[in-house]
Design an enzyme around this catalytic site. Structure first.
Site, short mmCIF file in Angstrom:
data_model
loop_
_atom_site.label_atom_id
_atom_site.label_comp_id
_atom_site.label_asym_id
_atom_site.label_seq_id
_atom_site.Cartn_x
_atom_site.Cartn_y
_atom_site.Cartn_z
N TYR A 148 -3.57 -28.69 34.82
CA TYR A 148 -4.26 -28.38 33.58
C TYR A 148 -3.34 -27.54 32.71
O TYR A 148 -2.94 -26.44 33.11
CB TYR A 148 -5.54 -27.59 33.85
CG TYR A 148 -6.72 -28.42 34.28
CD1 TYR A 148 -7.77 -28.68 33.40
CD2 TYR A 148 -6.80 -28.94 35.57
CE1 TYR A 148 -8.87 -29.43 33.79
CE2 TYR A 148 -7.89 -29.69 35.98
CZ TYR A 148 -8.93 -29.93 35.08
OH TYR A 148 -10.02 -30.68 35.47
N HIS A 173 -19.73 -36.98 32.13
CA HIS A 173 -18.42 -36.70 32.73
C HIS A 173 -18.54 -36.41 34.22
O HIS A 173 -19.26 -35.49 34.64
CB HIS A 173 -17.75 -35.52 32.04
CG HIS A 173 -16.41 -35.18 32.61
ND1 HIS A 173 -15.33 -36.05 32.53
CD2 HIS A 173 -15.96 -34.10 33.29
CE1 HIS A 173 -14.29 -35.50 33.13
NE2 HIS A 173 -14.64 -34.31 33.61
#
Length: 604
Positions: free
Chosen positions: A184, A371
């Site tokens: 990330y 999601h």
């Protein structure tokens, strides 16, 4: 919608409550075909093939067998030919069919993610019908993932006539992705200074060519107003120990995109506010890179293009995240099961307190983005009011990790004070030998939805998780302690101190030693569904005032019952199964809601 990279096949469509119309354009003088497939192959697919030969248009309704192979003609032809032509080297076939045909050789058309297969031949069939000799070339075929109840939009369709538009970009800048399977990256940006209030009206993710399968999702979060901007345009690893402290304040969602998604247009009467004292000034672009091949040469400049207007629209829109809080302890998914249901909520307590603080009685929901990760095969976002389940906000029984698209609701839905939202994820864990937990990695799981609504509130997150004590007690585990350098507890760093039979084992070791199968997974799912919840209700990057730390799971006295025109009522409470449009259950849910109201009035 263009179906293939060479733009040979294009399909247009429209629908109403009972039927759907397709118009197929193929750059060929031969036959063209499209189909709906459960797997993306011809096996068990519902297929339409047409051609124009000697001035006559032929359309055939066909189906795939149990394996890939030549598709035979259906016993009953359920396609209505509307138009066919061959012009300027193109074959055009237009036809209509019912959404639900009640034919075992057809597939229902629903609001699930569908895999549209397509193929074309260079020549018309040699005889009156297709035969094995008319097989397409290996390159004359493909598959495209679609939401058929989401009609594609363009700037011309989505923007009000005469509206002025400007853009600004935030992009990663030749970022060398580290050679790890999940990374990330957080990059800080300053939003442009605007002379007056503006409305953001379009959000478009632009993915660097070649990285389409590696950029898993990108989110943009607003940071606090007094943010230290010395790190603007610099990269840092999100959630790592070296991340600047201020980055933890960046929680309010400005934009969200996941793999497979397209551009998002706000409805013509709404926009996301920019340029006022309460609007974003500094944001973080959080990019999730999925790098299973551990590449060392991946350089990325993906990011967002934002379109905004000084011509203000009627309402300021907001975005909140609902569902299961991300946790490596309180999100447990057993292995070796075809279906594991996970339940979480946006509780009535959180919504009601936030609405009261904002001076609103209700909000209008107009879009959602579901999601989850690799294990999810279905997701449902339920709407609950006074013990009655109303028609769901969204449901996808064919959820696809590689196609996560915004869903515009057919009609805006009013979310009132006292209502709650329930998120259900249906996981297939047959290929997992060990327990899976919630987390940021693609191999971990999530169960969340980005909810788009107006008028805007300060609510950022509305989530729940089962109480950790209840979870551990279910497995017969008593006292535990966190070991290692990671202060965030998860199943791998929780060392068991009691009972003696588990002493000095981690919670993960104990859970992985259990005999997991369909029955034991169902038992756990049912137990977790009824456990006391920890509520995560966050507004302006702080817990919302007046909300409880713990809440009970919602009680549903009257679950939604969807009518199936072929076989009668079909309860969808516990298993995420295929359905037709959500409006099929409206009338029955209205009736049961009325009965519930009367029951409360007369104290039955």
């Amino acid at each position: 919608m263009v179906l293939d990279l060479n733009e040979v096949m294009t399909v247009y469509w429209n629908f109403d409550d009972t039927s759907i119309t397709f118009e197929v354009h193929g750059k060929t003088k031969g036959w063209v075909g499209i189909g709906i497939s459960p797997s993306g192959s011809m096996a068990d697919a519902d297929i339409a093939v047409g051609w124009v030969k000697n001035g006559k248009t032929v359309l055939t309704d066909r189906h795939g067998g149990s394996q890939n192979g030549f598709p035979p003609v259906d016993t009953v032809q359920n396609l209505e030919l509307l138009e066919g032509m061959e012009v300027d080297g193109y074959t055009v076939i237009k036809f209509r069919r019912l959404l639900v045909t009640c034919d075992s050789e057809d597939l229902d058309i629903t609001d699930d993610t569908i895999k549209m297969i397509f193929a074309w031949g260079d020549e018309d069939p040699s005889g009156d019908d297709l035969s094995g000799d008319d097989r397409h070339k290996f390159t004359n075929r493909g598959v495209k993932k679609l939401l058929l109840f989401n009609l594609p939009e363009t700037d011309g369709d989505a923007f009000p006539e005469g509206e002025t538009h400007l853009t600004f970009d935030i992009f990663n800048n030749n970022f060398l992705v580290p050679p790890v399977d999940t990374y990330y990256n957080c990059r800080l940006f300053r939003i442009p200074d605007f002379p007056s209030k503006q409305h953001l009206v379009k959000v478009e993710a632009i993915i660097q060519k070649g990285n389409e399968l590696n950029v898993h999702h990108m989110d943009v979060y607003r940071c606090k107003d007094n943010f230290n901007t010395t790190n603007v345009n610099e990269n840092t690893r999100c959630f790592a120990s070296g991340m600047p402290e201020d980055f933890n304040s960046c929680l309010s969602t400005v934009a969200a995109w996941s793999i497979g998604g397209g551009a998002f247009y706000f409805p013509k009467h709404t926009g996301f506010s920019l340029g006022t004292p309460g609007d974003p000034k500094v944001v973080i672009l959080q990019t999730h890179y999925d790098n299973p091949q551990i590449r060392t040469d991946m350089v990325d400049s993906s990011g967002y293009r934002f379109t905004y207007t000084p011509d203000l629209r009627t309402y300021d829109a907001g975005i909140m995240v609902v569902g299961h809080g991300i946790s490596g302890l309180q999100h447990i998914i057993p292995p070796n099961a075809e279906s594991v249901l996970d339940y979480s909520e946006c509780p009535a307590n959180c919504l009601s307190e936030t609405l009261k603080a904002e001076g609103h009685d209700s909000i209008n929901v107009f879009a959602v983005l579901l999601h989850s990760h690799l294990l999810a095969k279905g997701m449902t976002l339920r709407h609950l009011r006074n013990g009655t389940e109303l028609p769901y906000f969204a449901k996808d029984s064919s959820y696809d990790f590689n196609f996560q698209e915004y869903r515009m609701l057919p009609e805006e839905r009013v979310l009132e004070s006292g209502d709650s939202i329930q998120m259900i994820c249906n996981y297939n864990t047959l290929k997992r030998e060990n327990v899976t937990v919630g987390g940021l990695s693609t191999e971990n799981e999530m169960c969340q939805t980005f909810v788009y609504y107006y008028p805007k509130m300060s609510l950022d997150f509305c989530e729940t998780m089962p109480n950790s004590t209840s979870l551990l007690r279910y497995f017969g585990i008593g006292r535990v302690k966190v070991v290692g350098d990671d202060y965030i507890p998860d199943l791998n760093n929780l060392l068991i101190q009691s009972p003696p039979k588990y002493e000095n084992k981690t919670v993960m070791e104990v859970l992985n030693s259990l005999n997991w199968n369909e029955e034991s997974a169902d038992d756990f799912s049912l137990a977790a569904r009824s456990m006391l919840r920890v509520q995560n209700c966050i507004s302006k990057r702080e817990p919302t005032a007046g909300v409880k730390k713990y809440v009970q799971p919602p009680k549903i006295d009257f679950p939604l019952v969807e009518t199936n025109s072929c076989s009668g009522p079909d309860s969808t409470t516990d298993k995420t199964t295929s359905s037709t449009q959500q409006l099929h259950g409206v009338y029955l849910s209205v009736v049961v809601a009325l009965l519930a109201s009367l029951q409360q009035s007369f104290n039955y």
